[in-house]
Design an enzyme around this catalytic site. Structure first.
Site, PDB file in Angstrom:
ATOM      1  N   GLY A  43      37.542  38.315  30.537  1.00 30.60           N
ATOM      2  CA  GLY A  43      39.008  38.406  30.624  1.00 30.60           C
ATOM      3  C   GLY A  43      39.330  39.554  31.558  1.00 30.60           C
ATOM      4  O   GLY A  43      38.787  40.663  31.400  1.00 30.60           O
ATOM      5  N   GLY A  45      41.854  41.504  31.960  1.00 30.11           N
ATOM      6  CA  GLY A  45      42.421  42.720  31.368  1.00 30.11           C
ATOM      7  C   GLY A  45      41.351  43.531  30.663  1.00 30.11           C
ATOM      8  O   GLY A  45      41.194  44.741  30.893  1.00 30.11           O
ATOM      9  N   ALA A  46      40.588  42.867  29.786  1.00 31.49           N
ATOM     10  CA  ALA A  46      39.554  43.576  29.026  1.00 31.49           C
ATOM     11  C   ALA A  46      38.487  44.129  29.978  1.00 31.49           C
ATOM     12  O   ALA A  46      37.991  45.247  29.787  1.00 31.49           O
ATOM     13  CB  ALA A  46      38.934  42.637  27.994  1.00 31.49           C
ATOM     14  N   GLU A 145      46.713  37.609  34.164  1.00 34.66           N
ATOM     15  CA  GLU A 145      46.276  36.522  33.274  1.00 34.66           C
ATOM     16  C   GLU A 145      47.111  36.436  32.001  1.00 34.66           C
ATOM     17  O   GLU A 145      46.741  35.728  31.064  1.00 34.66           O
ATOM     18  CB  GLU A 145      44.796  36.707  32.914  1.00 34.66           C
ATOM     19  CG  GLU A 145      43.919  35.624  33.504  1.00 34.66           C
ATOM     20  CD  GLU A 145      42.441  35.836  33.225  1.00 34.66           C
ATOM     21  OE1 GLU A 145      41.664  34.993  33.663  1.00 34.66           O
ATOM     22  OE2 GLU A 145      42.062  36.822  32.583  1.00 34.66           O
ATOM     23  N   THR A 227      40.329  43.722  48.776  1.00 34.15           N
ATOM     24  CA  THR A 227      38.869  43.678  48.628  1.00 34.15           C
ATOM     25  C   THR A 227      38.368  42.447  49.385  1.00 34.15           C
ATOM     26  O   THR A 227      38.946  41.370  49.296  1.00 34.15           O
ATOM     27  CB  THR A 227      38.465  43.629  47.143  1.00 34.15           C
ATOM     28  OG1 THR A 227      39.132  42.534  46.514  1.00 34.15           O
ATOM     29  CG2 THR A 227      38.842  44.905  46.424  1.00 34.15           C
ATOM     30  N   GLY A 229      34.933  41.336  49.506  1.00 35.17           N
ATOM     31  CA  GLY A 229      33.569  40.930  49.134  1.00 35.17           C
ATOM     32  C   GLY A 229      32.534  41.662  49.972  1.00 35.17           C
ATOM     33  O   GLY A 229      32.569  42.899  50.078  1.00 35.17           O
ATOM     34  N   GLY A 232      33.473  44.493  52.579  1.00 34.18           N
ATOM     35  CA  GLY A 232      34.001  45.809  52.230  1.00 34.18           C
ATOM     36  C   GLY A 232      35.441  45.736  51.726  1.00 34.18           C
ATOM     37  O   GLY A 232      35.813  44.795  51.023  1.00 34.18           O
ATOM     38  N   ASP A 259      37.286  43.099  38.894  1.00 27.61           N
ATOM     39  CA  ASP A 259      37.856  43.850  37.762  1.00 27.61           C
ATOM     40  C   ASP A 259      37.218  45.239  37.668  1.00 27.61           C
ATOM     41  O   ASP A 259      37.895  46.222  37.340  1.00 27.61           O
ATOM     42  CB  ASP A 259      37.613  43.097  36.449  1.00 27.61           C
ATOM     43  CG  ASP A 259      38.239  41.709  36.475  1.00 27.61           C
ATOM     44  OD1 ASP A 259      39.282  41.547  37.128  1.00 27.61           O
ATOM     45  OD2 ASP A 259      37.666  40.793  35.854  1.00 27.61           O
ATOM     46  N   GLY A 294      26.944  38.733  33.887  1.00 30.18           N
ATOM     47  CA  GLY A 294      28.042  38.927  32.945  1.00 30.18           C
ATOM     48  C   GLY A 294      29.152  39.759  33.542  1.00 30.18           C
ATOM     49  O   GLY A 294      28.961  40.427  34.569  1.00 30.18           O
TER      50      GLY A 294
HETATM   51  O1  RIB Z   1      37.564  38.247  36.774  1.00 31.88           O
HETATM   52  C1  RIB Z   1      36.573  37.678  35.964  1.00 31.88           C
HETATM   53  C2  RIB Z   1      37.178  37.145  34.702  1.00 31.88           C
HETATM   54  O2  RIB Z   1      38.040  36.076  35.025  1.00 31.88           O
HETATM   55  C3  RIB Z   1      36.179  36.566  33.740  1.00 31.88           C
HETATM   56  O3  RIB Z   1      35.675  37.537  32.844  1.00 31.88           O
HETATM   57  C4  RIB Z   1      36.943  35.432  33.068  1.00 31.88           C
HETATM   58  O4  RIB Z   1      37.197  35.659  31.730  1.00 31.88           O
HETATM   59  C5  RIB Z   1      38.236  35.295  33.868  1.00 31.88           C
HETATM   60  O5  RIB Z   1      39.299  35.843  33.212  1.00 31.88           O
END
Ligand code: RIB
Length: 318
Positions: A43, A45-46, A145, A227, A229, A232, A259, A294
Site C-alpha cells: 500500500g 501510504g503504509a 490511493e 523520478t 527509474g 535518475g 514509495d 517486496g
Molecule cells: O507502490 C507500490 C504499492 O502499490 C504496492 O505495495 C501495492 O500495494 C500498491 O499499492
C-alpha cells in the site's frame, strides 16, 4: 549522537501485496505460470510511512483497514515499526486493501489493487483529527490511493497549520480544473508516466515534459521531483530544472521503490536537508530497495542507506 526525531504525518493506503514471481509478464488474454507466491505488507501510504520511519522520522499514520486477517497482519507490522497508529481506523465488515502483483525475472511488475477499506477513509476522518495534530514545522505526506476529497481536506488542514505538504499523485486520479488544489502542495513527487497523466497525456516525449513541469508550476506547485527509474531524477525548484543520475543497482523487484523515495525524502526534508540533498539520499534508499523483494520488506534503514552512500561515494566520488 542521537538525532532528534522529526514528526511526519502520512495519510494513505494499506494493502496486502500478493506477489507472484513469473518469468515474463502476461500479455492481455495470456496465462503464465508463476514460480512463487508471497504475501508482503504494501500500500503506497503504509510503504511511505515505513520508509520515513526507517529513515529516522517519527511517523503518525492516517488510514483505514478492514476487520479481517489482512488488516490485523498489516496493523501488527506497522506497530512493530513503532509507527503511531492512533488514526488508523478499522472499518467493520469491510475487506482490507489487496494488491495482486506480478513480478518478472527483470524486476518489472504489473499491479491491480482492490482498495477495500482504503476507500472508506473520508473527509470526516480528517474533521475528527485533533485540532493541534499538525504543527508548524511538521511534514505531511500523501499518495493518491485514498479518496481525493480526503486528501484535499488533509492538505488544506496541514497548510492551515503551517506544515509542509508532499503529494505523490500515484496512482493518478482526476483533478477538477475549477478546483485545482495542487496549489496546496509544496513538493510534488511523481514519475514520468504520472507527469503525463496529470497533464492529460498517456505518453510523454522528453521535449513535452519540460512544458508539463512548467504547467504544474503555473498551477501552484513550488517544487517538483520527477523520478525517472534507471535514468535518475529531475528537480525543478523555482522553475530551475536539474537532472541527477541514478545510483547503481541490480533490480530484482521495483515494487515500492517510488514509495521508498517519497518517505525517505520526506524524512530528510523534515531534518532540514535541502531538497537536492534529500532527493539524493532518497535516490540511494530507492536503489537499495530495488535489490530486494517486496514493498515494505525491501525498504532500507537509515544506517543501510548511510553505509551505501559512503561506499558508493568512495567508489564514484559522488
Ligand atoms: O507502490 C507500490 C504499492 O502499490 C504496492 O505495495 C501495492 O500495494 C500498491 O499499492
Amino acid at each position: 549522537m542521537t538525532r532528534p526525531r522529526t514528526k511526519i504525518i502520512v495519510l494513505g493506503s494499506t494493502n496486502t501485496d500478493l506477489v507472484l514471481r513469473t518469468e515474463h509478464l502476461p500479455k492481455p488474454g495470456q496465462t503464465v505460470l508463476g514460480k512463487s507466491l508471497t504475501e508482503f505488507g504494501g500500500g503506497k501510504g503504509a510503504n511511505q510511512a515505513v520508509a520515513a520511519q526507517r529513515a529516522g522520522g517519527q511517523v503518525i499514520f492516517i488510514g483505514a483497514i478492514g476487520d479481517d486477517y489482512f488488516g490485523l497482519s498489516r496493523r501488527a507490522e506497522l506497530e512493530f515499526e513503532r509507527i503511531d497508529l492512533t488514526y488508523l481506523r478499522t472499518v467493520p465488515k469491510v475487506s482490507s486493501g489487496v494488491a495482486l502483483i506480478l513480478v518478472d525475472e527483470h524486476g518489472e511488475n504489473m499491479i491491480g489493487v482492490a482498495p477495500g477499506a482504503n476507500h472508506q477513509l473520508m473527509p470526516t476522518d480528517i474533521e475528527r483529527l485533533p485540532k493541534d495534530l499538525f504543527q508548524p514545522g511538521d511534514f505531511f505526506v500523501a499518495p493518491w490511493e485514498t479518496p481525493t476529497e480526503t486528501i484535499r481536506a488533509a492538505l488544506q488542514l496541514a497548510k492551515n497549520n503551517g506544515a509542509t505538504t508532499i503529494f505523490n499523485p500515484a496512482p493518478v486520479g482526476a483533478i477538477d480544473p475549477h478546483d485545482d488544489w495542487l496549489g496546496l502542495v509544496d513538493v510534488l513527487i511523481l514519475n514520468e508516466h504520472e507527469l503525463g497523466l496529470l497533464n492529460g497525456q498517456s505518453f510523454v516525449e522528453a521535449s513535452q515534459s519540460l512544458l508539463m513541469i512548467t504547467d504544474l508550476h503555473d498551477r501552484g506547485v513550488l517544487n517538483i521531483v520527477v523520478t525517472l527509474g534507471d535514468q535518475g531524477h529531475l528537480l525543478s525548484q523555482d522553475r530551475q530544472m536539474e537532472m541527477f543520475p541514478p545510483f547503481p543497482a541490480e533490480a530484482v523487484d521495483t515494487v515500492g521503490a517510488g514509495d521508498t523515495f517519497v518517505g525517505a525524502l520526506a524524512c530528510r526534508l523534515a531534518e532540514r536537508a535541502t531538497l537536492r540533498d534529500a532527493a539524493r539520499w532518497a535516490s540511494a534508499a530507492a536503489a537499495l530497495a530495488v535489490t530486494r523483494p517486496g514493498a515494505q520488506a525491501a525498504i532500507p534503514t537509515r544506517d543501510e542507506v548511510d553505509l551505501f552512500l559512503a561506499r558508493v561515494g568512495t567508489m564514484t566520488g559522488r
